[in-house]
Structure formats: C-alpha cells, structure tokens
Scaffold this active site. Structure first.
Site, mmCIF file in Angstrom:
data_model
loop_
_atom_site.group_PDB
_atom_site.id
_atom_site.type_symbol
_atom_site.label_atom_id
_atom_site.label_comp_id
_atom_site.label_asym_id
_atom_site.label_seq_id
_atom_site.Cartn_x
_atom_site.Cartn_y
_atom_site.Cartn_z
ATOM 1 N N GLY A 1 -64.942 31.999 -64.246
ATOM 2 C CA GLY A 1 -64.207 32.593 -64.673
ATOM 3 C C GLY A 1 -64.352 33.897 -64.190
ATOM 4 O O GLY A 1 -65.724 33.745 -63.441
ATOM 5 N N SER A 2 -64.177 34.965 -64.751
ATOM 6 C CA SER A 2 -64.874 36.949 -64.596
ATOM 7 C C SER A 2 -66.042 37.047 -64.980
ATOM 8 O O SER A 2 -66.630 36.515 -65.842
ATOM 9 C CB SER A 2 -63.915 37.719 -65.230
ATOM 10 O OG SER A 2 -63.476 37.863 -66.263
ATOM 11 N N VAL B 1 -65.886 38.503 -68.824
ATOM 12 C CA VAL B 1 -65.602 37.333 -70.090
ATOM 13 C C VAL B 1 -66.180 36.511 -70.104
ATOM 14 O O VAL B 1 -67.011 36.131 -71.174
ATOM 15 C CB VAL B 1 -63.966 36.250 -69.789
ATOM 16 C CG1 VAL B 1 -64.006 35.134 -70.433
ATOM 17 C CG2 VAL B 1 -63.124 36.901 -69.835
ATOM 18 N N GLY B 2 -67.475 36.293 -69.668
ATOM 19 C CA GLY B 2 -68.744 35.285 -68.799
ATOM 20 C C GLY B 2 -69.466 36.055 -69.904
ATOM 21 O O GLY B 2 -70.431 35.930 -70.966
ATOM 22 N N GLU C 1 -70.742 30.077 -63.965
ATOM 23 C CA GLU C 1 -70.114 30.167 -63.104
ATOM 24 C C GLU C 1 -68.393 31.060 -63.344
ATOM 25 O O GLU C 1 -68.129 31.415 -63.023
ATOM 26 C CB GLU C 1 -69.279 28.856 -62.616
ATOM 27 C CG GLU C 1 -69.973 28.660 -60.874
ATOM 28 C CD GLU C 1 -68.492 29.398 -59.868
ATOM 29 O OE1 GLU C 1 -68.568 30.508 -59.359
ATOM 30 O OE2 GLU C 1 -67.071 28.991 -60.317
#
Length: 593
Positions: free
Chosen positions: A274-275, A278-279, A296
């Site tokens: 994801g982004s 958020v990671g 990733e």
C-alpha cells in the site's frame, strides 16, 4: 575410455528416466467453485448505479460497499469486521496452523497443483471478476493476475521444498569439528494487508508462500476490491478441502482501518502492500508486539532511454509501461528520461501510439485501457497535469474515450504525454498512479543516473541501450530494489527473484527464496560432527578457576587459528601445546603433594 562408458550409460539412462517421468501426468482432482453470483451474465438481480459519497470515506458506514468502477454498477456490500471479530478469526487460523505445520510437502504440492489446474481452466472467469472489481481490461488482468500467479505456483512446485530444507553451512576454523546448518520453521499466523490493484494475485502471492512454508494466513483485502477477493477465497477454500487441510487455514477478512489494526496486533508477521503513510502506521503498530514486517509501498520507477536504441521498439514498451499504471492499476514507470539526441523522434513515436489508445468500460468494447479504480483519483491526476502545465510543461498527445456511462465519467482519465517537464513538478516527485507519461531530456549517463536517484521512492527502474553493458552499468547505479535491463517489469515474471524496494518504497522482500524464507523462523543449529568421539572440552588453562596463564593460552589460540602467516600459526600452536603441557604437569604435581 572403457572406464567412461558405464558412467555415460548410467547418466543417459537417468536422463531418459527423468524425461519419461515428466510424461506421466499427475493425478489432480478438479474442484467445483460456485460462480453463479459473480458473472454478469448470470446475475438475475437488476444492477443499479452506485453513487459513492464524495469527500469522505465509507468507514463510518461499517459496511464495505462494492461497485464496478468502469460502470458504477452496484455489486453489494460486506461487513467491516470489528477488532474482536478479527482476533477470533486469527485464533481459529492459529489452531489450524498447528495441524498444517505437520503436513508433508507432497500434500502442499498437491494443493498448488489443484489451484493451478483451476486457474488454467477458468482464466476468463478470474479475469472477468478482476476486471469488474477494478476496471482493468481482460488482457491486463491476464498479464497481471493469471501469468504471475501461475509462474509463482510452478516455481514453488519446482523449487519450494528445496529452499525450505535444512541448509548446511561451513563451521569455520574454531568449530571445524562441528556441523552447522540453518533450519526453517513456520512462523505461525501470517497477516497480509493487500491493495486493490491486483485483487487475485495480491491474495494468492502471500497465501502461496505462507501455506507452502507451513503457516496459516489471514488476509485483509482492500475495501476497493472486497467483492472479487471473497470470490477468490472460495477457490482457495475448495482447493484446501480437496487435500484435507484443516478449516480456517486461510481466511480473508473485510473492513477498514480498525480491521487492519486488529490484524497487525494479533499475527506473527505482517505483509503490507500500500501507501508509505499507512505503511509507517503499520510498522509503528507492529512494534508493540515486535513482529517482523514486510512493506511494499509503491514506487515511481525511472525509465531511461539512451540514444542508441531502436526508437519504435522502446516506444511500444514505454507506452505499455505507463498504461500499466492505469490498465493494471499499479505503480508502473512514472518518470521517463530520454537522451536529447533522440528526444524529438521518441516523443513523436510515443505520441502516435498514445493517440491510438482508447479507454472505456472493459465489457463495452475492445479498449486498450480500462477505468481508474479509486474514487476521485482522476481529479488528483488532473491536478498533477495542471501543476506541470503551470510550470512550463506541454501536452503533446492524449488518448480517447468511448462508451462511457454518465455516472462513470469521473472514473476515466485519458492517457497523456507531456514534454518540457522537470523535477520541480509534482508529477515527477509524487506517485501519480495513472496514465501520465512525462518525458524529460538528459545529455549524459551520469545525468540520467542523478535524475533517476532524485526521488524518495526506490522500487524499480528500466534502462534501455543498444549496449547491454552500458545499460547494465547505468542500472547498477540506481538506488532501487528491482532493475530491468532493456525491458520493463520482467523481474516479476521471474518468481525465483525477490521483489521489493528501498526508501519510501519500503523494505523486506516477497517472491523468490527470500520471500519464501521470510515466512519462516530461521534457526541456526550446531552439533558435533563426530559425536561422541570428538566433542567440546574446555581446555584446562581456562577452566574455573582460570589459571595464571589463561589469557596467554587464549592469545595463542587466536593466533593459531587466524594469523595470516602459516609460520605464525604453527608457532602459536607450539605455544599452545607448551601451555597445556605445563598445566598438566602442574596438576600432576598438585595431586602428588
């Protein structure tokens, strides 16, 4: 010569035997998966146009609403699971894993073969479901969903067991009488939070590695691809049942932030696609339980074109690379650097191709590009273009639309080629996730490398040159996790390779040996090589109480093992023997007294 003939005959017989075995097909049962409610032609209930609320998320609704982005037809809804519900599902998966951990590789391979058979026989169905849920074309679904997943399965069938067996390592000089190895055990319950861009492959990719390595897995699918995800779950369930796997070994959950946070707090490892924003939150939450994390987080890949290429050939690849950002809804090549000697001809070639590209609903005609999955993303893409135009860029080509429904216009964005771009523009720095092709000039290889590295992302790159050595040299100096020489995105089809990035593209790897072993507890084991005849015995000079010559003994031991000069090592060995001899003599006199 007579000595070699028997060896040649044996080798030839072995090769023929292996070949004949390959001709014997495996007995793979078929599975039945109910698809009556996911194929458009079989749906009896009249679909209506869904109008999602603008400017806010669905999360307050406690339901995951699903619709086709290409037509805005409503698909249904699924529950947003609460924290307690997620914890219960993980606990059920944990019980199943304890059983599955004892399964054989034969049973695991059969599970993979059943899946592979179903996928090959139902390609159209799988692609249609993906296309309806994300807006991509059937061809893009086949490339990004079917081929990559089949490649992963066949690699695991061929090499998976090999890389999970104990691996023997050298024991070094001091421990020459020991055997050293690395053993791989399942971690337990793997958690995965996956994005919407590849609804089929993003589920199967972590699931295959987790299950084959003896784990269970709970996957939270994106709220933008829940409808397809829960259908694909049926395929997995049917294949697991066919090999007698325990129930709840694999689970798929739906929801929003609360659901994902609960998953992170209850599993033994988390994989996130994801982004970057958020990671970082997931990484912070994972620190509470100190579980391993694989992130990733997308990319902004550089696509470098040197002056000695076949312009028309590379232009076709470049257009495919940029349309992949929309057609397959993924972060493809987003920054294009073209040598100034061929800049004009390259721009003309890609402009000609882009003008022939049409976008439209995948099932309304034959289109080259589908819809944009994310709500309101076309507005964001236009803002990127406007920012570039305000700073001096120029649009030289745009694609066309066809057969757009009135309610779905906002879900499409025309493929767009811009020139005279630079790094002050947002579309050269921020992840666009759309069919925008910015072309920038460079004069030297060093300049191209500098431009490519001027990004907070570091997922991949593609370098094109008539000299493979030159392209390889440029690619080696770009700070990223994936590099393609004279090609684009071919790495991911080589499933023996790890996949992942650096910087804001994340860390850790999935895919390949590294990704498979990342699902394991890696344990180092040492034991005596010639037990019980030779085993560790603490030398007397350093036994408790430590003798007066204990440090002298230790110093000589280090020199005997590691000195660069063989004569120094021999001299140290003599000193060691002398110290031990004196120690033994002293001990003997002490006993006599």
């Amino acid at each position: 010569m007579a000595f070699w003939w028997p060896l040649i005959v044996v080798a030839l017989a072995y090769a023929i035997g292996r070949f004949l075995l390959m001709l014997i097909p495996f007995t793979v049962p078929s599975i039945d998966v109910d698809a009556s409610d996911v194929t458009e032609r079989n749906q009896t209930q009249e679909s209506y146009i869904y109008i999602p609320p603008r400017g806010r998320t669905q999360q307050s609704d406690k339901k995951v609403q699903c619709y086709e982005p290409a037509t805005m037809k409503y698909l249904g809804f699924f529950p947003a699971l609460s924290s307690s519900e997620v914890h219960d599902r993980v606990e059920q998966a944990r019980k199943a894993q304890k059983i599955w951990a004892n399964s054989s590789f034969k049973q695991r391979r059969q599970f993979l073969r059943i899946l592979l058979k179903y996928i090959i026989e139902h390609q159209e169905l799988i692609c249609e479901v993906s296309s309806r849920d994300t807006g991509k074309t059937m061809v893009d679904a086949s490339l990004g969903e079917i081929m990559t997943t089949c490649e992963k399965i066949t690699w695991l069938l061929s090499e998976g067991e090999k890389w999970l067996k104990p691996e023997y390592r050298s024991s070094g000089r001091a421990m020459f009488y020991k055997k050293s190895r690395v053993e791989f055990y399942p971690l337990g319950v793997i958690g995965a939070i996956v994005s919407w861009n590849y609804p089929f492959h993003n589920i199967f990719n972590p699931m295959l590695a987790a299950v084959f390595s003896g784990n269970s897995i709970v996957i939270k699918v994106s709220e933008n691809a829940s409808w397809s995800g829960l259908f694909y779950f049926r395929i997995i369930q049917a294949a697991l049942a066919a090999v007698g796997a325990p129930e709840n070994l694999v689970d798929i959950i739906t929801g929003f932030a609360e659901t994902g946070e609960a998953l992170v707090s209850s599993v033994d490892k988390i994989i996130f696609v994801g982004s970057p924003g958020v990671g970082k939150m997931i990484m912070s939450n994972a620190s509470d339980t100190l579980i391993p994390v694989t992130l990733e987080l997308g990319g902004k890949d550089a696509f470098i074109v040197c002056e000695d290429v076949d312009v028309s050939h590379v232009a076709q690849i470049a257009v495919r690379a940029v349309l992949q950002s929309s057609g397959q809804n993924c972060a493809g090549a987003e920054r294009f650097y073209v040598h100034r000697d061929i800049y004009s001809s390259f721009v003309s070639e890609v402009a000609k191709i882009i003008k022939s590209v049409s976008a439209g609903p995948p099932f309304a005609g034959r289109y080259d590009m589908g819809a944009i999955c994310l709500q309101e993303h076309s507005d964001k893409l236009q803002n990127f273009v406007n920012d570039a135009l305000n700073k001096g860029a120029e649009i030289v080509a745009r694609g066309s639309f066809g057969h757009l429904g009135e309610g779905a216009v906002d879900q499409f964005f025309p493929p767009t080629v811009l020139v005279n771009v630079n790094h002050t523009m947002k579309l050269m720095q921020e992840e666009t996730f759309g069919p925008i092709m910015p072309l920038m000039k460079f004069s030297t290889d060093e300049e191209a490398i500098k431009l490519a590295n001027d990004s907070r992302y570091g997922l991949g790159c593609a370098v094109f040159s008539g000299s493979q050595r030159r392209a390889r040299e440029i690619a080696s100096q770009i700070h990223c996790g994936v590099a393609a020489v004279n090609d684009f995105a071919s790495n991911y089809m080589c499933q023996s390779l790890p996949f992942g990035g650096v910087k804001d593209s994340g860390f850790g790897r999935f895919g390949g040996v590294e990704g498979l072993r990342a699902c394991c507890l890696v344990k180092s084991v040492v034991e005596d090589r010639w037990w019980p005849y030779i085993k560790t015995k603490i030398p007397k000079p350093i036994q408790y109480p430590v003798g007066e010559n204990g440090f002298e003994f230790q110093q000589s031991l280090v020199e005997a093992l590691y000195s660069l000069n063989i004569w120094d090592r021999l001299q140290a060995l003599v000193n060691l023997l002398k110290i031990v001899s004196e120690q033994n003599s002293s001990s003997s006199r002490g006993r006599k007294d």
